[in-house]
Design an enzyme around this catalytic site. Structure first.
Site, PDB file in Angstrom:
ATOM      1  N   LYS A  36       1.471   0.909  -8.304  1.00 51.42           N
ATOM      2  CA  LYS A  36       0.832   1.525  -7.128  1.00 51.42           C
ATOM      3  C   LYS A  36      -0.088   2.676  -7.523  1.00 51.42           C
ATOM      4  O   LYS A  36      -1.073   2.960  -6.823  1.00 51.42           O
ATOM      5  CB  LYS A  36       1.900   1.973  -6.127  1.00 51.42           C
ATOM      6  CG  LYS A  36       2.921   2.973  -6.674  1.00 51.42           C
ATOM      7  CD  LYS A  36       2.574   4.412  -6.387  1.00 51.42           C
ATOM      8  CE  LYS A  36       3.586   5.355  -6.998  1.00 51.42           C
ATOM      9  NZ  LYS A  36       3.340   6.773  -6.662  1.00 51.42           N
ATOM     10  N   THR A  74       0.835   6.448  -1.466  1.00 50.25           N
ATOM     11  CA  THR A  74       0.058   6.874  -2.626  1.00 50.25           C
ATOM     12  C   THR A  74      -1.423   6.575  -2.462  1.00 50.25           C
ATOM     13  O   THR A  74      -2.275   7.328  -2.934  1.00 50.25           O
ATOM     14  CB  THR A  74       0.600   6.195  -3.900  1.00 50.25           C
ATOM     15  OG1 THR A  74       2.004   6.430  -3.992  1.00 50.25           O
ATOM     16  CG2 THR A  74      -0.070   6.736  -5.147  1.00 50.25           C
TER      17      THR A  74
END
Length: 332
Positions: free
Chosen positions: A190, A247
């Site tokens: 991620k 994120t």
């Protein structure tokens, strides 16, 4: 009372130390910089979480043995690419019966090992004692006691439950599972996808573009995870899509911010010069790409991010490379 040692005094290590302390655990932190240790002992960490008071029950030291002595839980929160060197220096002080929690989100350069594999190899810790904690856990928000959830993953679920129970103040809800591979890989990949999203925003692209990158990034993560033996359901959960969204979309995300600066025309060196904290995706994208190639998995977004970060490719050229790829079925 449960005792925990937290190795690393950065933002996430400090925020998680506060989670443990607020959950009733006695916490000793290890840091390599005396000035940060002194701040923690005075009740804050101004270098990494300025203006946020730390709860009682947290102390800090520069002595690894002092930090680890008698700990029931040992938390590792150092930058992922320094883990091997750190464990070589002080891994021997980890108590043989302690649960070892990894907060790190990266894949080691050169070996393509996940952090739990490095802990097992260098620290001599059995996999049954290693817990991976991951999820949408932006450190500043956690330190401010904003509600959040996470995943504690261990092949021995009873050890994951032990860590979860120690990490359960009113504002932090940990779930457990046994899919260490999927949980850990999600946390590493991620960061790379967030770099791509940040670049897109820096280039002036809108929400359609960013949502497309996030969705196709999740597909790349899932494909790679399945090739490594992960549970597909993990990628639809907190450690997967939950952490990915946080994120990629939050201005608090170091990786998104790093990508944003790249998209606005700064070089990697210029961004590094003005960044005080580690953007793990910058260092891990190459090793994640190698891991994918080793397992025959196509990861075009990760490939293009690595080309920008390590080969000097312009972010605007990445968009064209991705959009002009051969058409295919979405689920292939």
């Amino acid at each position: 009372m449960t005792t925990a040692a937290v190795f690393g005094t950065g933002s996430w290590g400090t925020a998680y130390a506060a989670v443990l302390a607020d959950g009733g655990t006695d916490v000793r932190m290890w840091g390599r910089r005396q000035e940060v240790v002194d701040q923690v002992n005075a009740g804050s960490n101004e270098d990494y979480l300025p203006g946020i008071p730390l709860p009682q029950g947290i102390s800090a030291t520069t002595d690894p043995a002092e930090a680890a002595a008698g700990a029931d839980i040992v938390v590792l929160a150092v930058p992922s690419q320094t883990l091997r060197a750190n464990l070589t220096d002080w891994g021997s002080v980890i108590p043989s019966s302690a649960a070892v929690v990894s907060l790190m989100k990266g894949v080691e350069l050169g070996t393509t090992k996940r952090m739990s594999e490095v802990i097992a190899e260098v620290g001599g810790v059995a996999p049954e004692r290693i817990v991976v904690l991951s999820g949408p856990n932006l450190a500043k928000e956690i330190a401010q006691k904003q509600p959040a959830a996470s995943v504690a993953a261990c092949v021995d679920e009873s050890v994951a439950e032990l860590v979860a129970k120690a990490s359960n103040p009113p504002y932090f809800r940990p779930y457990t599972n046994t899919d260490v591979v999927g949980t850990e890989l999600s946390g590493a990949v991620k960061n790379v996808i967030a770099l791509a999203v940040g670049m897109a925003e820096g280039l002036g692209m809108g929400d359609n573009s960013k949502a497309s990158i996030i969705t196709r990034g999740l597909a790349e993560t899932t494909r790679l995870g399945m090739a490594l033996g992960a549970d597909q359901m993990t990628f639809a959960g907190l450690a997967g899509v939950g952490d990915l969204i946080a994120t990629c979309m939050s201005p608090l995300s170091r990786n998104r911010t790093f990508g944003l600066n790249l998209g606005r025309g700064m070089s990697v060196e210029e961004v590094v010069a003005v960044t005080k904290q580690t953007a793990e995706g910058v260092k891990s994208c190459e090793s994640i790409l190698q891991l994918a190639e080793d397992h025959g998995v196509r990861v075009p977004i990760i490939e293009q991010v690595a080309a920008v970060v390590h080969d000097g490719r312009a972010p605007k050229d990445v968009v064209g490379a991705l959009m002009l790829r051969e058409l295919k079925n979405e689920t292939d």
